[in-house]
Design an enzyme around this catalytic site. Structure first.
Site, mmCIF file in Angstrom:
data_model
loop_
_atom_site.group_PDB
_atom_site.id
_atom_site.type_symbol
_atom_site.label_atom_id
_atom_site.label_comp_id
_atom_site.label_asym_id
_atom_site.label_seq_id
_atom_site.Cartn_x
_atom_site.Cartn_y
_atom_site.Cartn_z
ATOM 1 N N GLY A 13 40.660 -11.556 16.419
ATOM 2 C CA GLY A 13 40.192 -12.393 17.519
ATOM 3 C C GLY A 13 41.284 -13.267 18.110
ATOM 4 O O GLY A 13 42.451 -12.855 18.215
ATOM 5 N N ILE A 14 40.926 -14.490 18.462
ATOM 6 C CA ILE A 14 41.911 -15.410 19.050
ATOM 7 C C ILE A 14 43.050 -15.648 18.061
ATOM 8 O O ILE A 14 44.214 -15.720 18.443
ATOM 9 C CB ILE A 14 41.223 -16.746 19.436
ATOM 10 C CG1 ILE A 14 40.241 -16.536 20.599
ATOM 11 C CG2 ILE A 14 42.261 -17.801 19.810
ATOM 12 C CD1 ILE A 14 39.426 -17.781 20.970
ATOM 13 N N GLY A 84 36.749 -19.815 12.290
ATOM 14 C CA GLY A 84 35.442 -20.364 12.649
ATOM 15 C C GLY A 84 34.377 -19.286 12.676
ATOM 16 O O GLY A 84 34.677 -18.100 12.836
ATOM 17 N N GLN A 144 23.306 -23.807 19.510
ATOM 18 C CA GLN A 144 24.538 -24.079 18.761
ATOM 19 C C GLN A 144 24.664 -25.546 18.345
ATOM 20 O O GLN A 144 25.758 -26.125 18.399
ATOM 21 C CB GLN A 144 25.763 -23.680 19.590
ATOM 22 C CG GLN A 144 25.976 -22.178 19.655
ATOM 23 C CD GLN A 144 27.401 -21.812 20.037
ATOM 24 O OE1 GLN A 144 27.948 -22.383 20.964
ATOM 25 N NE2 GLN A 144 27.982 -20.861 19.326
ATOM 26 N N TYR A 147 27.322 -25.422 15.574
ATOM 27 C CA TYR A 147 28.676 -25.077 16.050
ATOM 28 C C TYR A 147 29.231 -26.177 16.963
ATOM 29 O O TYR A 147 30.382 -26.598 16.822
ATOM 30 C CB TYR A 147 28.579 -23.745 16.795
ATOM 31 C CG TYR A 147 29.876 -23.149 17.289
ATOM 32 C CD1 TYR A 147 30.640 -22.331 16.460
ATOM 33 C CD2 TYR A 147 30.311 -23.349 18.593
ATOM 34 C CE1 TYR A 147 31.813 -21.747 16.921
ATOM 35 C CE2 TYR A 147 31.475 -22.765 19.066
ATOM 36 C CZ TYR A 147 32.222 -21.952 18.224
ATOM 37 O OH TYR A 147 33.378 -21.375 18.690
ATOM 38 N N PRO A 177 38.881 -23.413 23.996
ATOM 39 C CA PRO A 177 38.698 -22.170 24.758
ATOM 40 C C PRO A 177 37.297 -22.119 25.343
ATOM 41 O O PRO A 177 36.342 -22.598 24.727
ATOM 42 C CB PRO A 177 38.868 -21.071 23.704
ATOM 43 C CG PRO A 177 39.474 -21.732 22.507
ATOM 44 C CD PRO A 177 39.021 -23.162 22.553
HETATM 45 N N1 CAA Z 1 19.409 -21.919 27.999
HETATM 46 C C1 CAA Z 1 18.070 -22.096 28.096
HETATM 47 N N2 CAA Z 1 17.188 -21.315 27.476
HETATM 48 C C2 CAA Z 1 17.665 -20.290 26.744
HETATM 49 C C3 CAA Z 1 19.026 -20.045 26.607
HETATM 50 C C4 CAA Z 1 19.909 -20.913 27.289
HETATM 51 N N3 CAA Z 1 21.249 -20.742 27.220
HETATM 52 N N4 CAA Z 1 19.199 -18.987 25.798
HETATM 53 C C5 CAA Z 1 17.969 -18.581 25.440
HETATM 54 N N5 CAA Z 1 17.040 -19.360 26.031
HETATM 55 C C6 CAA Z 1 15.583 -19.275 25.923
HETATM 56 C C7 CAA Z 1 15.114 -17.834 25.999
HETATM 57 O O1 CAA Z 1 14.948 -17.443 27.343
HETATM 58 C C8 CAA Z 1 13.830 -17.906 25.235
HETATM 59 O O2 CAA Z 1 12.847 -18.521 26.056
HETATM 60 P P1 CAA Z 1 11.320 -18.043 26.020
HETATM 61 O O3 CAA Z 1 10.842 -18.301 24.612
HETATM 62 O O4 CAA Z 1 10.641 -18.913 27.045
HETATM 63 O O5 CAA Z 1 11.332 -16.600 26.390
HETATM 64 C C9 CAA Z 1 14.195 -18.890 24.127
HETATM 65 O O6 CAA Z 1 15.191 -19.725 24.645
HETATM 66 C C10 CAA Z 1 14.818 -18.187 22.940
HETATM 67 O O7 CAA Z 1 13.824 -17.737 22.187
HETATM 68 P P2 CAA Z 1 14.056 -16.563 21.162
HETATM 69 O O8 CAA Z 1 12.922 -16.613 20.199
HETATM 70 O O9 CAA Z 1 14.354 -15.276 21.856
HETATM 71 O O10 CAA Z 1 15.373 -17.025 20.418
HETATM 72 P P3 CAA Z 1 16.028 -16.357 19.185
HETATM 73 O O11 CAA Z 1 15.584 -17.080 17.979
HETATM 74 O O12 CAA Z 1 15.873 -14.873 19.211
HETATM 75 O O13 CAA Z 1 17.540 -16.732 19.451
HETATM 76 C C11 CAA Z 1 19.625 -16.754 20.608
HETATM 77 C C12 CAA Z 1 18.267 -16.080 20.452
HETATM 78 C C13 CAA Z 1 20.287 -16.910 19.249
HETATM 79 C C14 CAA Z 1 19.462 -18.095 21.244
HETATM 80 C C15 CAA Z 1 20.414 -15.784 21.504
HETATM 81 O O14 CAA Z 1 19.861 -15.828 22.779
HETATM 82 C C16 CAA Z 1 21.879 -16.146 21.591
HETATM 83 O O15 CAA Z 1 22.651 -15.750 20.772
HETATM 84 N N6 CAA Z 1 22.257 -16.883 22.630
HETATM 85 C C17 CAA Z 1 23.653 -17.180 22.876
HETATM 86 C C18 CAA Z 1 24.066 -18.506 22.346
HETATM 87 C C19 CAA Z 1 25.497 -18.702 22.725
HETATM 88 O O16 CAA Z 1 25.845 -18.814 23.882
HETATM 89 N N7 CAA Z 1 26.386 -18.732 21.735
HETATM 90 C C20 CAA Z 1 27.781 -18.806 21.990
HETATM 91 C C21 CAA Z 1 28.473 -17.790 21.134
HETATM 92 S S1 CAA Z 1 30.170 -17.549 21.588
HETATM 93 C C22 CAA Z 1 30.963 -18.858 20.913
HETATM 94 O O17 CAA Z 1 30.400 -19.678 20.278
HETATM 95 C C23 CAA Z 1 32.418 -18.938 21.176
HETATM 96 C C24 CAA Z 1 32.762 -20.178 21.902
HETATM 97 O O18 CAA Z 1 33.301 -21.099 21.314
HETATM 98 C C25 CAA Z 1 32.520 -20.253 23.348
#
Ligand code: CAA
Length: 240
Positions: A13-14, A84, A144, A147, A177
Site C-alpha cells: 500500500g502507501i 494502520g 469510522q 479509525y 492522505p
Molecule cells: N453517509 C451517510 N450514510 C451512509 C454512508 C455515508 N457515508 N454510508 C452508508 N450510509 C448509510 C447507508 O445508506 C445505510 O442507510 P439505510 O439503512 O437507510 O439504507 C446505512 O448507512 C448503512 O447501513 P448498513 O446496515 O448497510 O451498514 P453496514 O453495517 O452494512 O455497514 C459500511 C456498511 C461499513 C458503512 C460500508 O458502507 C462501508 O464500508 N462504508 C465506507 C466507509 C468508509 O468510507 N471507510 C473509509 C475506508 S478507506 C480509509 O479509511 C482510508 C483513508 O484513510 C481515507
C-alpha cells in the site's frame, strides 16, 4: 553514511511506495509488516529492502524488532509510522473489539514505534518522525468512529512531539492522505467508493507515490523548520 529509515507497514500500500521512495532518495530502509509473508518476500525480492515482522500494537515486540533493525542497519534517523487498519461499522453496530483493534494498531502503534527510537534521536540531535494520519482524522467519516479517533490522535501526537523534539533537532509531522488507490480503499463497497470519488474535486483517487513524495520531503534536511505540521494530500476533498 546513508541515514536509516524505518517504515511500519512498509511492504504494501502507501507504505510500499514510501519505502521505495526513501530508498530512491538514498536512505537505507527497513520495512515492517504484520502478517503477509508472501507480500513481504516479493517486496524484498523486488527492491532489496529488508523486511521485519512484528505487531506494532505490541510494545515489547516493537522494542525487540527495532533493536534488531538497529543492529542490522544502524540507528534509526527517520521513522514513518504508517501501519494502520480499518474495522468500519456504523457506531450502533461497532463492537468493543473493532474499537480496540483499531486503537491498538493505529494509535498505540504510533507510540510503540516512536518511543523506542526517540532517545537515540535526542542523543544524536537529529530525527524525523512522520506519522501517516488521514483525511478522516480531520473531517470524521461515517462508520469510522474508531479509525477517525486514531487519525485525529496522530495530529495531537505530532504537535506534542514537535515541541519536545525541536531543541534536539527532531521534527514530527503528519501527512493526511485523502482516498488513495490501495487495497484499503478498494475494500470499500464499490458503490460507496464511486460516491466518494464523486466528492473529490480532482475526480480521482490519489496514488501512493503522491504520499511518498511528501514523506521524502519531510525527511530531508531541507524540511528542518517544518515541525508539528500536517500536510493534506487529498485532491481538494477537504481543507483542514
Ligand atoms: N453517509 C451517510 N450514510 C451512509 C454512508 C455515508 N457515508 N454510508 C452508508 N450510509 C448509510 C447507508 O445508506 C445505510 O442507510 P439505510 O439503512 O437507510 O439504507 C446505512 O448507512 C448503512 O447501513 P448498513 O446496515 O448497510 O451498514 P453496514 O453495517 O452494512 O455497514 C459500511 C456498511 C461499513 C458503512 C460500508 O458502507 C462501508 O464500508 N462504508 C465506507 C466507509 C468508509 O468510507 N471507510 C473509509 C475506508 S478507506 C480509509 O479509511 C482510508 C483513508 O484513510 C481515507
Amino acid at each position: 553514511m546513508a541515514r536509516v529509515a524505518l517504515v511500519t507497514g512498509g511492504s504494501r500500500g502507501i507504505g510500499e511506495a514510501i519505502s521505495k521512495a526513501l530508498q530512491a532518495a538514498g536512505y537505507t530502509v527497513a520495512a515492517t509488516y504484520a502478517g503477509n509473508d508472501d507480500a513481504a518476500a516479493k517486496f524484498t525480492e523486488e527492491t532489496g529492502i529488508k523486511t521485519y515482522k512484528w505487531n506494532v500494537a505490541d510494545y515489547d515486540s516493537s522494542v525487540a524488532g527495532i533493536a534488531k533493525v538497529e543492529e542490522d542497519l544502524g540507528p534509526v534517523d527517520v521513522v514513518v509510522a504508517n501501519a494502520g487498519i480499518t474495522r468500519d461499522a456504523p457506531f450502533h453496530k461497532m463492537t468493543k473489539d473493532q474499537w480496540q483493534q483499531v486503537i491498538d494498531t493505529n494509535l498505540t502503534g504510533v507510540f510503540n514505534t516512536v518511543h523506542p527510537v526517540w532517545p537515540g534521536m535526542r542523543e544524536r540531535k537529529f530525527g524525523r518522525v512522520i506519522v501517516i494520519s488521514s483525511i478522516n482524522g480531520q473531517k470524521g467519516q461515517f462508520a469510522q468512529v474508531n479509525y477517525a479517533a486514531t487519525k485525529a490522535g496522530d495530529l495531537g501526537i505530532v504537535k506534542s512531539l514537535a515541541q519536545e523534539g525541536a531543541r534536539a533537532g527532531i521534527t514530527a509531522n503528519a501527512i493526511c492522505p485523502g482516498y488513495i488507490a490501495t487495497e484499503m480503499v478498494m475494500a470499500v463497497p464499490e458503490k460507496v467508493r464511486e460516491s466518494i470519488i464523486g466528492q473529490i474535486p480532482a475526480g480521482r483517487l490519489g496514488e501512493p507515490e503522491e504520499i511518498a513524495r511528501c514523506v521524502v520531503f519531510l525527511a530531508s534536511e531541507d524540511a528542518g523548520f517544518i515541525n508539528g505540521s500536517t500536510i493534506s494530500a487529498n485532491g481538494a476533498q477537504f481543507f483542514a
